[in-house]
Design a protein around this motif. Structure first.
Motif, PDB file in Angstrom:
ATOM      1  N   TYR A  85     -63.638  74.730  15.769  1.00  0.00           N
ATOM      2  CA  TYR A  85     -64.033  73.399  15.311  1.00  0.00           C
ATOM      3  C   TYR A  85     -63.708  72.388  16.390  1.00  0.00           C
ATOM      4  CZ  TYR A  85     -64.814  74.496  10.378  1.00  0.00           C
ATOM      5  OH  TYR A  85     -65.303  74.976   9.205  1.00  0.00           O
ATOM      6  N   TYR A 189     -57.711  76.616  10.057  1.00  0.00           N
ATOM      7  CA  TYR A 189     -58.071  75.447   9.269  1.00  0.00           C
ATOM      8  C   TYR A 189     -58.081  75.774   7.785  1.00  0.00           C
ATOM      9  CZ  TYR A 189     -60.219  71.303   7.474  1.00  0.00           C
ATOM     10  OH  TYR A 189     -60.430  70.157   6.748  1.00  0.00           O
ATOM     11  N   LYS A 193     -54.645  74.321   5.876  1.00  0.00           N
ATOM     12  CA  LYS A 193     -55.456  73.121   5.780  1.00  0.00           C
ATOM     13  C   LYS A 193     -54.627  71.852   5.669  1.00  0.00           C
ATOM     14  CE  LYS A 193     -59.852  72.027   3.598  1.00  0.00           C
ATOM     15  NZ  LYS A 193     -59.755  70.991   2.586  1.00  0.00           N
ATOM     16  N   ASP A 197     -54.950  68.955   8.352  1.00  0.00           N
ATOM     17  CA  ASP A 197     -55.522  67.666   7.939  1.00  0.00           C
ATOM     18  C   ASP A 197     -54.527  66.526   8.153  1.00  0.00           C
ATOM     19  OD1 ASP A 197     -58.108  68.312   7.279  1.00  0.00           O
ATOM     20  OD2 ASP A 197     -57.620  68.906   5.231  1.00  0.00           O
TER      21      ASP A 197
ATOM     22  N   ARG B 159     -58.583  83.471   1.456  1.00  0.00           N
ATOM     23  CA  ARG B 159     -59.320  82.213   1.258  1.00  0.00           C
ATOM     24  C   ARG B 159     -60.807  82.500   1.322  1.00  0.00           C
ATOM     25  NH1 ARG B 159     -56.832  78.741  -1.396  1.00  0.00           N
ATOM     26  NH2 ARG B 159     -58.220  77.039  -0.861  1.00  0.00           N
ATOM     27  N   VAL B 161     -64.375  80.500   1.517  1.00  0.00           N
ATOM     28  CA  VAL B 161     -64.999  79.202   1.706  1.00  0.00           C
ATOM     29  C   VAL B 161     -66.441  79.297   1.238  1.00  0.00           C
ATOM     30  CG1 VAL B 161     -65.602  77.433   3.363  1.00  0.00           C
ATOM     31  CG2 VAL B 161     -63.524  78.766   3.669  1.00  0.00           C
ATOM     32  N   LYS B 192     -69.850  74.095  14.533  1.00  0.00           N
ATOM     33  CA  LYS B 192     -68.592  73.473  14.126  1.00  0.00           C
ATOM     34  C   LYS B 192     -68.237  72.272  15.005  1.00  0.00           C
ATOM     35  CE  LYS B 192     -66.624  77.759  12.298  1.00  0.00           C
ATOM     36  NZ  LYS B 192     -67.648  78.734  12.719  1.00  0.00           N
ATOM     37  N   ASP B 219     -66.655  64.431   6.533  1.00  0.00           N
ATOM     38  CA  ASP B 219     -65.288  64.220   6.032  1.00  0.00           C
ATOM     39  C   ASP B 219     -64.991  65.019   4.766  1.00  0.00           C
ATOM     40  OD1 ASP B 219     -64.673  62.484   8.058  1.00  0.00           O
ATOM     41  OD2 ASP B 219     -65.341  60.702   6.953  1.00  0.00           O
ATOM     42  N   ARG B 221     -65.091  67.943   4.236  1.00  0.00           N
ATOM     43  CA  ARG B 221     -64.454  69.226   4.488  1.00  0.00           C
ATOM     44  C   ARG B 221     -62.965  69.194   4.141  1.00  0.00           C
ATOM     45  NH1 ARG B 221     -64.896  70.085   9.823  1.00  0.00           N
ATOM     46  NH2 ARG B 221     -67.101  70.597   9.771  1.00  0.00           N
ATOM     47  N   SER B 222     -62.351  68.024   4.292  1.00  0.00           N
ATOM     48  CA  SER B 222     -60.917  67.962   4.008  1.00  0.00           C
ATOM     49  C   SER B 222     -60.630  67.630   2.538  1.00  0.00           C
ATOM     50  CB  SER B 222     -60.250  66.936   4.924  1.00  0.00           C
ATOM     51  OG  SER B 222     -60.775  65.661   4.654  1.00  0.00           O
ATOM     52  N   LEU B 223     -61.686  67.455   1.733  1.00  0.00           N
ATOM     53  CA  LEU B 223     -61.463  67.103   0.322  1.00  0.00           C
ATOM     54  C   LEU B 223     -61.282  68.343  -0.545  1.00  0.00           C
ATOM     55  CD1 LEU B 223     -64.209  64.353  -0.153  1.00  0.00           C
ATOM     56  CD2 LEU B 223     -61.819  64.051   0.515  1.00  0.00           C
ATOM     57  N   ASP B 261     -62.285  77.404  -1.332  1.00  0.00           N
ATOM     58  CA  ASP B 261     -62.469  76.125  -0.664  1.00  0.00           C
ATOM     59  C   ASP B 261     -63.947  75.808  -0.781  1.00  0.00           C
ATOM     60  OD1 ASP B 261     -60.414  74.774   0.478  1.00  0.00           O
ATOM     61  OD2 ASP B 261     -60.448  75.875   2.366  1.00  0.00           O
ATOM     62  N   ASP B 263     -66.777  73.924   0.801  1.00  0.00           N
ATOM     63  CA  ASP B 263     -67.040  73.212   2.058  1.00  0.00           C
ATOM     64  C   ASP B 263     -68.543  73.044   2.235  1.00  0.00           C
ATOM     65  OD1 ASP B 263     -67.364  72.227   4.570  1.00  0.00           O
ATOM     66  OD2 ASP B 263     -66.263  73.820   5.604  1.00  0.00           O
ATOM     67  N   TYR B 281     -61.667  84.653   4.582  1.00  0.00           N
ATOM     68  CA  TYR B 281     -60.616  84.555   5.588  1.00  0.00           C
ATOM     69  C   TYR B 281     -59.330  85.100   5.012  1.00  0.00           C
ATOM     70  CZ  TYR B 281     -63.682  81.041   7.726  1.00  0.00           C
ATOM     71  OH  TYR B 281     -64.730  80.378   8.282  1.00  0.00           O
TER      72      TYR B 281
END
Lengths: 215, 392
Positions: A85, A189, A193, A197, B159, B161, B192, B219, B221-223, B261, B263, B281
């Motif tokens: 990323y 990531y 996370k 972040d 994880r 995604v 990415k 943004d 992605r971080s939520l 997740d 995303d 992952y």
């Protein structure tokens, strides 16, 4: 469990800028950080570990996941084409990728020769111009190449242009602006996370301020 | 051409030695049993396929294909993925089979990759395809089967995604008017490259609000899941919000939600996907272990239009990501050493032990060159020698 975050830092030119930026973002880097010869540094009472790598290798450490995040120049990212990323433009260590050469030069051979440390970027650039060139890969002192007749042009990063001037070369075309970026391993990531972040949120406001008036 | 050294193999190819082979065999055995229990039938397809059909439909970059000419002069490829050959089988040999169809495979795939470590040209993949079911329940089944496989081999953490390529397309097309820009933005998501995405957005000739929306999209992605859903709700793109929201509820019912997740920016490398896509992952390596998603248009190319979804797990990467403790030590072997006079007793003894489930090596004493080195390989050595030596 708190996640241990490993950050790959580029040694050399970008290193001081990067340290400065991290301190501004609130990272408590010890004073001897810039002078030590250690390759792995930990900050006490924190979950951060820094590794000091050659700039061109930062993206490699991050792609393989041995470093979770890294600071790398856009030049390195483009040249190495790693699956990572590219999350933030840190705005530091700004310079440009450019084509340079002797001010007046007759091209003798039928093919244009270009010496560079960045064969992929150079090939891609000339391709887009519709030109097929011969790339000669060098590892440093690129300015030598046109001076002694190894190549017609060079493709390299230019910051002040002093090295070019002192060697009687001129910048002919700017290929792109280069700044350092925050890169992140895709698996890290996902698995770490929160911590990652958190780092990004700390860096964002500072980067946005530095970014003003960049162009 | 330079002559290779005798020990060399072509670029990117590996030998699998006994220890590694045993580990991979055990994993495949566990996977086989589990998928069987979920009602998935295993199939095998040839290593070579026509470049014009499966090669093209597989959507793998041309430079990643092993492509050559067969003896009839027709271009062929070493199969670069399994989903496409399975689509071919479902459209031909299995064209009478009743849908939905549940198929599974363990297979070597071939992609000419970088010469660098960690990117072999031949690797094994375990996967499943659920064909002929367009419901999100089918996607949920596929994801939960994949998670189950991770769990039974002890992967930790896990994880998953999840994204939706249909939403990505609709969302960007809604805000960006030039088709080439849409394509480039999609490409940047796949790469990415957030920085590049934002740079391009800043340059686009679109209303400021659209630019803000596109940046907020990155943004997300971080939520967390709820906030991401809220974002979707506020940017109505046909029915995608409802679809994704329902899907999250479904995954909750499957007990998977804490591993998920959401995303929205996830764009995978294969572009035959049409709906939900996901990546798996976990463990301790820096690469993704599995990927999959819904591909509703692929089977059409093989004359049997049907919705489908599936996943593939990279076995080589999965093995690397598991803790060493996940692999129990190999059961030890017993040696039975005999000479010509005692062969009868030795055979009986060995067969008896083998029946008991013990690994037995039956060895003629004459061929043992170094007694000590020989003995060291075994837990016990049972000797049927009457005349000195190996008198254990």
């Amino acid at each position: 469990m708190t996640d241990y975050i490993t950050i790959a830092m580029p040694k050399g030119r970008i290193f001081y800028d990067a340290c400065h930026l991290l301190r501004e973002a609130g990272f408590d880097l010890p004073n001897e950080f810039e002078t030590t010869r250690k390759l792995i540094l930990t900050i006490e009472n924190s979950n951060f570990r820094f590794i000091l790598a050659k700039p061109v290798d930062v993206a490699t450490y991050v792609e393989y996941g041995v470093a979770d995040i890294g600071i790398a120049g856009k030049d390195v990212i483009l040249e190495s084409q790693r699956n990572v990323y590219e999350m933030l433009d840190l705005g530091i260590s700004a310079c440009r990728m450019a084509v340079a050469g002797l001010p007046s030069r007759k091209q003798q051979s039928s093919v244009t020769k270009v010496a560079t440390k960045y064969p992929k970027i150079a090939t891609e650039y000339f391709k887009k111009q519709g030109k097929q060139v011969d790339i000669i890969s060098l590892n440093g002192s690129i300015e030598l190449a046109p001076l002694i007749g190894l190549s017609d042009y060079i493709v390299d990063i230019v910051s002040t242009g002093q090295t070019l001037r002192e060697n009687g070369l001129v910048e002919l075309t700017k290929i792109m602006e280069i700044t350092s970026r925050l890169i992140v391993n895709p698996v890290s990531y996902r698995l770490k996370k929160k911590s990652i972040d958190y780092i990004i949120e700390k860096l964002k406001p500072i980067v946005e301020v530095t970014g003003v008036g960049m162009d | 051409m330079t002559k290779p050294y005798m020990f060399e193999k072509p670029l990117g190819l590996r030998d699998t030695l006994p220890q590694a082979h045993r580990i991979s065999y055990e994993l495949k055995d566990l996977f086989y049993k589990e998928m069987n229990q979920w009602g998935y039938d295993f199939i095998k397809t040839p290593a070579l396929e026509f470049a014009e059909t499966v090669g093209k439909a597989s959507a793998i970059d041309d430079h990643q294909l092993f492509k050559f000419i067969d003896r009839q002069g027709i271009p062929v490829v070493l199969r670069p993925d399994m989903t496409t050959p399975i689509a071919r089988v479902v459209g031909s040999e299995l064209k009478e089979a009743v849908l939905p169809l549940r198929l599974a495979y363990t297979s070597a795939l071939y992609r000419a990759q970088k010469s660098e470590g960690g990117h072999p040209s031949e690797f094994e993949q375990v996967g499943a395809e659920l064909i002929g079911d367009a419901t999100p329940e089918a996607d949920a089944e596929i994801i939960s089967l994949m998670v189950k496989l991770f769990e039974i081999v002890g992967l930790d953490p896990i994880r998953i995604v999840i994204g939706h390529v249909g939403f990505v397309d609709a969302f960007i097309r809604d805000l960006v008017f030039d088709e080439e820009d849409v394509h480039t933005l999609r490409e940047l998501l796949y790469m990415k490259n957030d920085v590049g995405f934002r740079e391009l957005v800043a340059q686009l000739d679109i209303p400021q609000q659209n630019k803000t929306d596109l940046n907020q999209f990155i943004d997300t992605r971080s939520l967390d899941i709820d906030k991401t859903l809220q974002f979707m709700e506020h940017h109505p793109c046909s029915d995608y919000y409802q679809e994704v929201n329902n899907f999250m509820h479904l995954l909750k019912a499957y007990g998977l939600l804490e591993k998920i997740d959401l995303d929205l920016t996830l764009v995978p490398h294969l572009d035959y996907y049409t709906g939900f896509v996901f990546e798996g992952y976990g463990g301790k390596i820096g690469f993704s272990l599995a990927s999959g998603g819904r591909y509703n248009d692929l089977l059409k190319q093989f004359n049997r239009p049907a919705p489908a979804t599936g996943f593939g797990i990279r076995l080589d990467r999965l093995i690397e990501s598991l803790p060493m403790e996940a692999f129990p030590d190999e059961p030890e072997k017993v040696a039975v050493v005999y000479e010509l006079d005692t062969i009868q007793e030795a055979l009986e003894y060995a067969n008896q032990k083998r029946k008991e489930g013990i690994r037995v090596v039956l060895q003629n004493a004459k061929s043992i060159q170094n007694e000590r080195a020989f003995q060291e390989q075994f837990k016990t050595v049972k000797s049927f020698i009457k005349t000195g030596g190996l008198s254990i």
